[in-house]
Write an enzyme that holds these catalytic residues in place. Structure first.
Site, PDB file in Angstrom:
ATOM      1  CE  LYS A  93      -1.995  -1.109   4.076  1.00  0.00           C
ATOM      2  NZ  LYS A  93      -1.358  -2.337   4.250  1.00  0.00           N
ATOM      3  NE  ARG A 119      -4.727  -0.899   9.716  1.00  0.00           N
ATOM      4  CZ  ARG A 119      -3.647  -0.722   8.993  1.00  0.00           C
ATOM      5  NH1 ARG A 119      -3.743   0.731   8.639  1.00  0.00           N
ATOM      6  NH2 ARG A 119      -2.769  -1.562   8.681  1.00  0.00           N
ATOM      7  NE  ARG A 147       7.964  -2.138   6.208  1.00  0.00           N
ATOM      8  CZ  ARG A 147       6.482  -2.000   6.405  1.00  0.00           C
ATOM      9  NH1 ARG A 147       5.689  -1.703   5.503  1.00  0.00           N
ATOM     10  NH2 ARG A 147       6.018  -2.342   7.506  1.00  0.00           N
ATOM     11  NE  ARG A 185       5.970   0.235  10.211  1.00  0.00           N
ATOM     12  CZ  ARG A 185       5.002   0.133   9.509  1.00  0.00           C
ATOM     13  NH1 ARG A 185       4.768   0.502   8.271  1.00  0.00           N
ATOM     14  NH2 ARG A 185       3.832  -0.929  10.028  1.00  0.00           N
ATOM     15  NE  ARG A 223       2.043  -4.540  11.148  1.00  0.00           N
ATOM     16  CZ  ARG A 223       3.237  -4.163  10.515  1.00  0.00           C
ATOM     17  NH1 ARG A 223       4.221  -4.466  11.258  1.00  0.00           N
ATOM     18  NH2 ARG A 223       3.172  -3.885   9.355  1.00  0.00           N
TER      19      ARG A 223
END
Ligand code: AP5
Length: 213
Positions: free
Chosen positions: A13, A88, A127, A160, A171
């Protein structure tokens, strides 16, 4: 143009939203980025959100709806915006519909990026992003030229706090329970477009542009 990007954590996203926002000249409104900025500032919202985000759960509807209601009134949203990671939950989607209806607006396209869960864990744990300009990188799929340094601005790459495997699985679980029902919600409204998030990044980008153009 008012767009909404949906998909599980790591589906791409943010990666696609940055490119699409740049190409079409609209702001990318990421509730994840806004909440992380609030955590960094140590604001009241940040203090409430920090522990929830680090556990992989969802921040309260009340907080994120308030953030988006305010942000979409800013001058740079007059020509449209791209919502990344909001709504969400069904309650958030209903609040968004009410808010847009009051302003005589509507979402033009909901892009749903689908991807396989195990691939998502690999994507997220590999990431990093630039602390300066926010550009995203990956240690397999999008390596910077120099380890730990942003190609675009020379800033330092960081990971993160919620990008560890345990939190990623929480998640994904929160996504399945609370966010996946929105696929049917928007399919019933008739503006959902499915995009295969497992394709290479440039092909995903081209597929989204083909829908928007
Ligand atoms: P948020 O920041 O929105 O995180 P997320 O939804 O978990 O999504 P990610 O940012 O992890 O993934 P992405 O889909 O953007 O993928 P990316 O492009 O980076 O939310 C974080 C937290 O904030 C939530 O857990 C929650 O607590 C809270 N929150 C936020 N919004 C909320 C809301 N509305 N309500 C309640 N709580 C909220 O890609 C991932 C990696 O894969 C990158 O390294 C990228 O380079 C790579 N990649 C991308 N596309 C491809 C591809 N096609 N092929 C190969 N690699 C790819």
């Amino acid at each position: 143009m008012k767009l909404l990007f949906m998909g599980p954590p790591g589906a791409g996203k943010g990666t696609q939203a940055r490119r699409i926002a740049e190409k079409y000249g609209i702001p990318q409104l990421s509730t994840g980025d806004m909440l992380r900025a609030a955590v960094k500032e140590g604001s009241d919202i940040g203090l409430k959100a920090k522990a929830v985000m680090e556990s992989g759960g969802l921040v309260s509807d009340e907080i994120v709806i308030g953030i988006i209601a305010d942000r979409t009134l800013a001058a740079d949203c007059a020509g449209g915006f791209l919502l990344d990671g909001f709504p969400r939950t069904v309650a958030q989607a209903e609040a968004l519909d009410r808010m847009l209806a009051e302003r005589r607006h509507a979402i033009d396209h909901v892009i749903d990026l689908a991807a396989d869960s195990e691939a998502l864990v690999r994507r997220i744990t590999g990431r990093s992003s630039c602390a300066g300009c926010g550009e995203g990188y990956h240690n397999e799929f999008k390596k910077p030229t120099h380890v730990g340094v942003c190609d675009k601005c020379g800033g330092q790459l960081t990971q993160r706090a919620d990008d560890n495997e345990e939190t990623v699985r929480n998640r994904l679980d929160a996504y399945q329970r609370q966010t996946a029902p929105l696929i049917d919600y928007y399919r019933r409204q008739g503006n959902l477009k499915d995009v295969d998030g497992m394709l290479p990044m440039d092909e995903v980008f081209d597929a989204i542009c083909a829908i928007l153009d």
